[in-house]
Design a protein around this motif. Structure first.
Motif, PDB file in Angstrom:
ATOM      1  N   ASP A  62       0.817  -1.223   0.000  1.00  0.00           N
ATOM      2  CA  ASP A  62       0.000   0.000   0.000  1.00  0.00           C
ATOM      3  C   ASP A  62       0.847   1.268   0.000  1.00  0.00           C
ATOM      4  O   ASP A  62       0.299   2.368   0.121  1.00  0.00           O
ATOM      5  N   GLY A  63       2.172   1.128  -0.090  1.00  0.00           N
ATOM      6  CA  GLY A  63       3.055   2.287  -0.110  1.00  0.00           C
ATOM      7  C   GLY A  63       3.381   2.844   1.260  1.00  0.00           C
ATOM      8  O   GLY A  63       3.923   3.944   1.375  1.00  0.00           O
ATOM      9  N   VAL A  64       3.098   2.088   2.316  1.00  0.00           N
ATOM     10  CA  VAL A  64       3.389   2.514   3.680  1.00  0.00           C
ATOM     11  C   VAL A  64       4.812   2.076   4.039  1.00  0.00           C
ATOM     12  O   VAL A  64       5.171   0.909   3.844  1.00  0.00           O
ATOM     13  N   VAL A  65       5.606   3.000   4.554  1.00  0.00           N
ATOM     14  CA  VAL A  65       6.969   2.671   4.982  1.00  0.00           C
ATOM     15  C   VAL A  65       6.894   1.809   6.233  1.00  0.00           C
ATOM     16  O   VAL A  65       6.305   2.210   7.246  1.00  0.00           O
ATOM     17  N   ILE A  66       7.490   0.611   6.160  1.00  0.00           N
ATOM     18  CA  ILE A  66       7.440  -0.346   7.266  1.00  0.00           C
ATOM     19  C   ILE A  66       8.818  -0.625   7.864  1.00  0.00           C
ATOM     20  O   ILE A  66       8.941  -1.387   8.819  1.00  0.00           O
ATOM     21  N   GLY A  67       9.842  -0.001   7.303  1.00  0.00           N
ATOM     22  CA  GLY A  67      11.183  -0.186   7.827  1.00  0.00           C
ATOM     23  C   GLY A  67      12.164   0.669   7.060  1.00  0.00           C
ATOM     24  O   GLY A  67      11.858   1.166   5.978  1.00  0.00           O
ATOM     25  N   TYR A  68      13.325   0.854   7.666  1.00  0.00           N
ATOM     26  CA  TYR A  68      14.367   1.619   6.995  1.00  0.00           C
ATOM     27  C   TYR A  68      15.730   1.142   7.479  1.00  0.00           C
ATOM     28  O   TYR A  68      15.850   0.514   8.540  1.00  0.00           O
ATOM     29  N   ALA A  69      16.731   1.435   6.660  1.00  0.00           N
ATOM     30  CA  ALA A  69      18.103   1.066   6.991  1.00  0.00           C
ATOM     31  C   ALA A  69      19.034   2.084   6.365  1.00  0.00           C
ATOM     32  O   ALA A  69      18.726   2.676   5.332  1.00  0.00           O
ATOM     33  N   TYR A  70      20.161   2.285   7.028  1.00  0.00           N
ATOM     34  CA  TYR A  70      21.173   3.179   6.476  1.00  0.00           C
ATOM     35  C   TYR A  70      22.540   2.746   6.954  1.00  0.00           C
ATOM     36  O   TYR A  70      22.674   2.006   7.931  1.00  0.00           O
ATOM     37  N   ALA A  71      23.532   3.207   6.227  1.00  0.00           N
ATOM     38  CA  ALA A  71      24.920   3.035   6.645  1.00  0.00           C
ATOM     39  C   ALA A  71      25.456   4.416   6.987  1.00  0.00           C
ATOM     40  O   ALA A  71      25.026   5.419   6.406  1.00  0.00           O
ATOM     41  N   SER A  72      26.364   4.454   7.932  1.00  0.00           N
ATOM     42  CA  SER A  72      26.978   5.718   8.317  1.00  0.00           C
ATOM     43  C   SER A  72      28.385   5.448   8.821  1.00  0.00           C
ATOM     44  O   SER A  72      28.793   4.292   8.974  1.00  0.00           O
ATOM     45  N   ALA A  73      29.097   6.511   9.078  1.00  0.00           N
ATOM     46  CA  ALA A  73      30.466   6.373   9.584  1.00  0.00           C
ATOM     47  C   ALA A  73      30.444   5.689  10.944  1.00  0.00           C
ATOM     48  O   ALA A  73      29.633   6.037  11.805  1.00  0.00           O
ATOM     49  N   PHE A  74      31.325   4.735  11.137  1.00  0.00           N
ATOM     50  CA  PHE A  74      31.472   4.115  12.455  1.00  0.00           C
ATOM     51  C   PHE A  74      32.128   5.106  13.403  1.00  0.00           C
ATOM     52  O   PHE A  74      31.696   5.283  14.536  1.00  0.00           O
ATOM     53  N   ARG A  75      33.163   5.735  12.946  1.00  0.00           N
ATOM     54  CA  ARG A  75      33.849   6.835  13.635  1.00  0.00           C
ATOM     55  C   ARG A  75      34.270   7.818  12.556  1.00  0.00           C
ATOM     56  O   ARG A  75      34.378   7.457  11.382  1.00  0.00           O
ATOM     57  N   THR A  76      34.533   9.055  12.937  1.00  0.00           N
ATOM     58  CA  THR A  76      34.801  10.081  11.930  1.00  0.00           C
ATOM     59  C   THR A  76      36.281  10.302  11.638  1.00  0.00           C
ATOM     60  O   THR A  76      36.601  11.097  10.761  1.00  0.00           O
ATOM     61  N   ARG A  77      37.178   9.648  12.302  1.00  0.00           N
ATOM     62  CA  ARG A  77      38.594   9.763  11.961  1.00  0.00           C
ATOM     63  C   ARG A  77      38.838   9.136  10.598  1.00  0.00           C
ATOM     64  O   ARG A  77      38.265   8.100  10.248  1.00  0.00           O
ATOM     65  N   SER A  78      39.730   9.748   9.807  1.00  0.00           N
ATOM     66  CA  SER A  78      39.889   9.332   8.412  1.00  0.00           C
ATOM     67  C   SER A  78      40.359   7.890   8.249  1.00  0.00           C
ATOM     68  O   SER A  78      40.047   7.254   7.239  1.00  0.00           O
ATOM     69  N   ALA A  79      41.080   7.339   9.211  1.00  0.00           N
ATOM     70  CA  ALA A  79      41.522   5.952   9.079  1.00  0.00           C
ATOM     71  C   ALA A  79      40.348   4.973   9.059  1.00  0.00           C
ATOM     72  O   ALA A  79      40.478   3.860   8.553  1.00  0.00           O
ATOM     73  N   TYR A  80      39.201   5.402   9.563  1.00  0.00           N
ATOM     74  CA  TYR A  80      38.000   4.568   9.561  1.00  0.00           C
ATOM     75  C   TYR A  80      37.176   4.698   8.282  1.00  0.00           C
ATOM     76  O   TYR A  80      36.094   4.127   8.187  1.00  0.00           O
TER      77      TYR A  80
END
Length: 185
Positions: A62-80
């Motif tokens: 029916d077009g209803v959002v039932i879940g979501y997922a995303y990826a993001s930085a684990f830590r913000t230091r450049s080595a990560y």
């Protein structure tokens, strides 16, 4: 349950906020205590997508959002910069129906295509269903931090899991693949 996956948009923020709010109020997947409002969720969405991380939703027939997922930085230091953390949240009616695994599988594919080499899951409350869905997609256990959160009057453990993406540790990416300016110094 029939559903489709697609890129999330700002128009999805009300539904995303509702799903996350239910998790904050009733679950231990997040250690957040106060429910964030739509303005805060918009800021979070804009930060994640503004840094070119994938953010996807699952919609029912029916077009209803039932879940979501995303990826993001684990830590913000450049080595990560080649390591991402996944996050998945489902509406109660979507749980146990394959929606979480579909979202995670798509997120893994997108992060691999973007050149990330490792994905980590930080599983609040050492939630058995979340651990199971991560194992089913190839994640391995990295350890558990006992008593890392206090919510609903009880101590909660956090389980860490990891998945190699693409070439994983088999090679070193070329310089300049991900500009250090995105990740801090």
């Amino acid at each position: 349950m029939s559903f489709t996956l697609r890129d999330a948009s700002l128009a999805d923020i009300p539904a995303i906020t509702d799903i996350y709010s239910e998790s904050v109020r009733n679950g231990v997947a997040t250690y957040e205590i106060a429910v964030p409002d739509q303005a805060e969720m918009t800021t979070r969405f804009s930060t994640i997508t503004g840094n070119s991380y994938p953010y996807i939703v699952a919609e029912d027939a029916d077009g209803v959002v039932i879940g979501y997922a995303y990826a993001s930085a684990f830590r913000t230091r450049s080595a990560y910069r080649f390591l991402v953390e996944d996050s998945i949240y489902l509406a109660p009616e979507a749980r146990g129906r394959g929606v979480g695994k579909a979202l995670l599988t798509e997120l893994i594919a997108r992060c691999t295509d973007l050149g990330f080499r490792q994905m980590v899951a930080v599983i609040g409350g050492a939630h058995p269903a979340s651990i199971a869905v991560h194992r089913s997609t190839g994640f391995v256990d990295c350890g558990t931090v006992k008593g890392s959160g206090l919510k609903f009057g009880r101590w909660l453990d956090t389980t860490f899991m990891q998945l190699a993406l693409g070439e994983g540790l088999d090679s070193v990416p070329a310089d300049g693949v991900y500009p250090d300016t995105l990740y801090g110094a």
